[in-house]
Scaffold this motif. Structure first.
Motif, PDB file in Angstrom:
ATOM      1  N   VAL A   7     -18.071  -1.314 -27.151  1.00 63.11           N
ATOM      2  CA  VAL A   7     -16.699  -1.630 -27.560  1.00 63.11           C
ATOM      3  C   VAL A   7     -15.758  -0.950 -26.568  1.00 63.11           C
ATOM      4  N   LEU A   8     -14.962  -1.759 -25.861  1.00 62.46           N
ATOM      5  CA  LEU A   8     -14.086  -1.238 -24.817  1.00 62.46           C
ATOM      6  C   LEU A   8     -12.628  -1.573 -25.100  1.00 62.46           C
ATOM      7  N   TYR A  33     -14.978 -11.280 -26.566  1.00 56.04           N
ATOM      8  CA  TYR A  33     -16.359 -10.824 -26.427  1.00 56.04           C
ATOM      9  C   TYR A  33     -16.929 -11.418 -25.156  1.00 56.04           C
ATOM     10  N   ASN A  34     -17.540 -10.585 -24.341  1.00 51.09           N
ATOM     11  CA  ASN A  34     -18.151 -11.046 -23.095  1.00 51.09           C
ATOM     12  C   ASN A  34     -19.670 -11.030 -23.248  1.00 51.09           C
ATOM     13  N   THR A  54     -20.054  -6.897 -24.087  1.00 48.80           N
ATOM     14  CA  THR A  54     -18.973  -5.973 -24.437  1.00 48.80           C
ATOM     15  C   THR A  54     -17.981  -6.658 -25.364  1.00 48.80           C
ATOM     16  N   VAL A  55     -17.506  -5.912 -26.343  1.00 46.84           N
ATOM     17  CA  VAL A  55     -16.395  -6.342 -27.191  1.00 46.84           C
ATOM     18  C   VAL A  55     -15.159  -5.678 -26.608  1.00 46.84           C
ATOM     19  N   CYS A  71     -16.403  -9.045 -32.934  1.00 46.75           N
ATOM     20  CA  CYS A  71     -17.769  -8.624 -33.230  1.00 46.75           C
ATOM     21  C   CYS A  71     -18.572  -9.765 -33.844  1.00 46.75           C
ATOM     22  N   GLY A  72     -17.854 -10.688 -34.492  1.00 47.78           N
ATOM     23  CA  GLY A  72     -18.524 -11.881 -35.018  1.00 47.78           C
ATOM     24  C   GLY A  72     -19.209 -12.657 -33.910  1.00 47.78           C
ATOM     25  N   HIS A  73     -18.590 -12.672 -32.729  1.00 40.97           N
ATOM     26  CA  HIS A  73     -19.204 -13.332 -31.579  1.00 40.97           C
ATOM     27  C   HIS A  73     -20.456 -12.588 -31.126  1.00 40.97           C
ATOM     28  N   ALA A  74     -20.397 -11.267 -31.172  1.00 44.87           N
ATOM     29  CA  ALA A  74     -21.564 -10.470 -30.792  1.00 44.87           C
ATOM     30  C   ALA A  74     -22.731 -10.731 -31.755  1.00 44.87           C
TER      31      ALA A  74
END
Length: 220
Positions: free
Chosen positions: A51-52, A62-63, A68-69, A91-94
């Motif tokens: 998380v950045l 989200y990448n 990385t979020v 974070c849903g994407h993660a």
């Protein structure tokens, strides 16, 4: 086209307005956006995502490439309902990445082609319009490239809606938000999703415009 452009401006204004308003509502749990993100990732078994904090406003994303979020300062450090909602959404994407969510996988797979298409299609479309009386090949290629970017826009919709669904379900079930705060978070994420809907419809309208030009010339 003009109507969609105006609707797009309204949605962007409304999103910024909602973000500003809801960022003033303190989160009863007292968590920062970064803490919400770390907690959601941990509780969903996602241990390889960082998380950045990144510069800018509404730059949260989200990448999947470097896992990385990335949260804007207002979200990363914020202790508001909107900060929690945005952090949980990213974070849903993660989580989607971890569970191999189909639409996200497909979107990620065509990103390289979309990047190339976006880089060259405007020039190819311009050449196609200029050469339309002699050949339809450049315009046909340009329309095909534009169709890929339009497809990408529509694939993005289920990805974004699903990420918000996961985020809202989690922040509610874990008591991150109160019942009232849940409604605020849901409304904020709704307006964020609307920007993607308008973008997809605008892309489709533009594609149909070029297709109509191409079909008109092919009948001559």
């Amino acid at each position: 086209m003009i109507i969609l452009f105006l609707v797009g401006l309204f949605v962007q204004w409304r999103l910024r307005s909602k973000f500003s308003e809801y960022s003033q509502i303190p989160l009863s749990s007292g968590l920062t956006g970064a803490e919400v993100a770390e907690k959601m990732l941990y509780e969903n078994g996602v241990s390889d995502v960082r998380v950045l904090s990144v510069e800018g406003q509404l730059t949260d994303h989200y990448n999947p490439q470097d896992k990385t979020v990335n949260l804007s300062p207002d979200v990363y450090h914020g202790r508001s309902v909107m900060a929690a909602a945005v952090a949980a959404h990213e974070c849903g994407h993660a989580v989607q990445h971890k569970v191999a969510y189909g639409p996200l996988q497909f979107r990620s797979a065509i990103v390289p082609f979309v990047s190339i298409s976006s880089q060259y299609m405007q020039w190819i479309l311009l050449a196609g319009i200029l050469m339309i009386n002699s050949t339809l090949i450049p315009l046909t290629i340009g329309v095909s490239l534009f169709a890929v970017t339009t497809l990408f826009s529509f694939i993005t919709l289920p990805v974004e809606f699903d990420a918000s669904k996961r985020a809202l379900a989690w922040i509610e079930s874990r008591g991150v938000v109160s019942q009232r705060e849940y409604g605020v978070a849901k409304d904020g994420l709704k307006w964020a999703a609307m920007t993607y809907v308008v973008a997809a419809l605008s892309s489709l309208a533009t594609l149909l415009y070029y297709v109509s030009i191409l079909n008109g010339r092919s009948r001559d």
